[in-house]
Design a protein around this motif. Sequence first.
Motif, short mmCIF file in Angstrom:
data_model
loop_
_atom_site.label_atom_id
_atom_site.label_comp_id
_atom_site.label_asym_id
_atom_site.label_seq_id
_atom_site.Cartn_x
_atom_site.Cartn_y
_atom_site.Cartn_z
N GLN A 4 0.76 -1.34 0.01
CA GLN A 4 0.20 0.15 -0.19
C GLN A 4 0.96 1.17 0.07
O GLN A 4 0.60 2.17 -0.70
CB GLN A 4 -0.76 -0.04 1.13
N ARG A 54 2.12 2.63 -3.23
CA ARG A 54 1.03 3.25 -4.05
C ARG A 54 0.55 4.58 -3.32
O ARG A 54 -0.34 5.31 -4.02
CB ARG A 54 -0.21 2.14 -4.12
N LYS A 100 -0.85 4.59 -0.57
CA LYS A 100 -2.39 4.22 -0.19
C LYS A 100 -2.36 3.71 1.35
O LYS A 100 -3.53 3.18 1.76
CB LYS A 100 -2.93 3.09 -0.89
N TYR A 101 -1.13 3.60 2.07
CA TYR A 101 -1.40 3.13 3.50
C TYR A 101 -1.86 4.41 4.55
O TYR A 101 -1.46 5.63 4.13
CB TYR A 101 -0.26 2.80 4.04
N TYR A 102 -2.77 4.08 5.11
CA TYR A 102 -3.55 5.09 5.80
C TYR A 102 -2.63 6.26 6.50
O TYR A 102 -3.03 7.57 6.36
CB TYR A 102 -4.36 4.54 7.05
N THR A 112 -9.30 -1.87 -2.24
CA THR A 112 -9.15 -0.59 -2.60
C THR A 112 -7.67 0.09 -2.98
O THR A 112 -7.37 0.88 -3.16
CB THR A 112 -9.83 0.64 -1.79
N ARG A 113 -6.65 -1.18 -2.94
CA ARG A 113 -5.47 -1.02 -2.89
C ARG A 113 -5.04 -0.55 -4.32
O ARG A 113 -3.94 0.61 -4.11
CB ARG A 113 -4.45 -2.47 -2.68
N ASP A 114 -5.48 -0.94 -5.30
CA ASP A 114 -5.26 -0.17 -6.45
C ASP A 114 -6.29 0.89 -7.03
O ASP A 114 -6.11 1.28 -8.30
CB ASP A 114 -5.24 -1.42 -7.65
N ALA A 122 -7.53 4.70 -7.54
CA ALA A 122 -6.84 6.12 -7.23
C ALA A 122 -7.71 6.63 -6.24
O ALA A 122 -8.81 6.61 -5.90
CB ALA A 122 -6.77 6.64 -8.55
N SER A 127 -7.83 9.17 -2.39
CA SER A 127 -7.39 9.09 -0.99
C SER A 127 -7.16 7.80 -0.41
O SER A 127 -7.62 6.92 -0.41
CB SER A 127 -8.53 9.80 -0.16
N SER A 128 -5.97 7.84 0.48
CA SER A 128 -5.60 6.88 1.22
C SER A 128 -6.50 6.43 2.14
O SER A 128 -6.53 5.48 2.91
CB SER A 128 -4.11 6.59 1.47
#
Length: 344
Positions: A48, A51, A53-55, A242-244, A246, A248-249
């Motif tokens: 994540q 990308r 995407k990690y919180y 939702t990893r991939d 686009a 907000s993470s």
Amino acid sequence: MTRAIEIVLPGVVEPRGLQVRETTVPAPGEGLASVRVEASGVSFAEQQMRRGKYYDQPPFPFVPGYDLVGTVTAVGPGVPPALVGKRFAALTKTGGWASQVVLPAADLVPVPDGVDPVEAETVVVNGITAWQMLHRVAKVRSGGTILVHGANGGVGSTLLQLARHKDIRVIGTASPRHHDTVRGLGAIPIDYRDTDLPARVREHAPDGVDAVFDHVGGPGVVDSYRLLKRGGTLVSYGSASTRDVAGSSQLPVLKLVARLMWWNCAPTGRGAHFFNIWAGKRRAAAFRAKLAEDLGNVLALLADGTLTAQVAARFPLTEAAAAVELAESGTVAGKVVLVPSPAA
């Protein structure tokens, strides 16, 4: 000063965009210990992070590495000299993809003698997560039945073993290529892509399950909740779906948490919780004590053979890009682990 190799995530890049860098590690200061890293894992968190995407990941660039196992080589003032030469595990969140690190000595958890560092590494973040979700959040009793999504993964495979150790029946989702692995760990495998997955689960648990452990999130979390029997608990611990995607993470996680809170307040007799391994971190002493106790329990089970480490592959630290590619391929069971490079 000690020279070290570290892997840097410079921004949102493909795995081959990871950078290998030589750096200088300072001598440990007050309350700190210098650790020669013997194993560090490739977790879903790093997938994540690359990308963006990690919180709550730090700003780029930074060194990833959620957990590690290594040997203390030096200690700073206020730290017992007896720690030098001993092997420990640590939960780091970031910074573990390096050949040498400096960490708070209070964060180090002893690894039992005779346990291979790579095998120990597979149950650090995975083991703490699985243990706390099963025993501290869901509190499933012997004789119960649980559903584990991603049963072939690092957390999932550890959950299976911890549950079976307590005589808890397990249904595990995975791709067909991993069904033998899941079955070998004592669980009932189900194809996660089945078009009517709830029906397949109900074939084995007509009245529902005592707990569901769901790292996927997304629309499927509704089915996870509906599969609970009265008194059951949904433990959500990620939003892999939702990893991939686009954007907000934080938004997918916030939406998921809001839904879980709504369910948890509903008069259905079923619980719904979002598991965050870092909950309670502000109370540092209590957080560390709980972490040390839980990881200590898991490592003891690994040492006595109750748990079997699920090592997917070992890669030299300098080949972190290839390790990430394999971890993200969906073709392996268990955890991909980074080990010292030959020249390190």
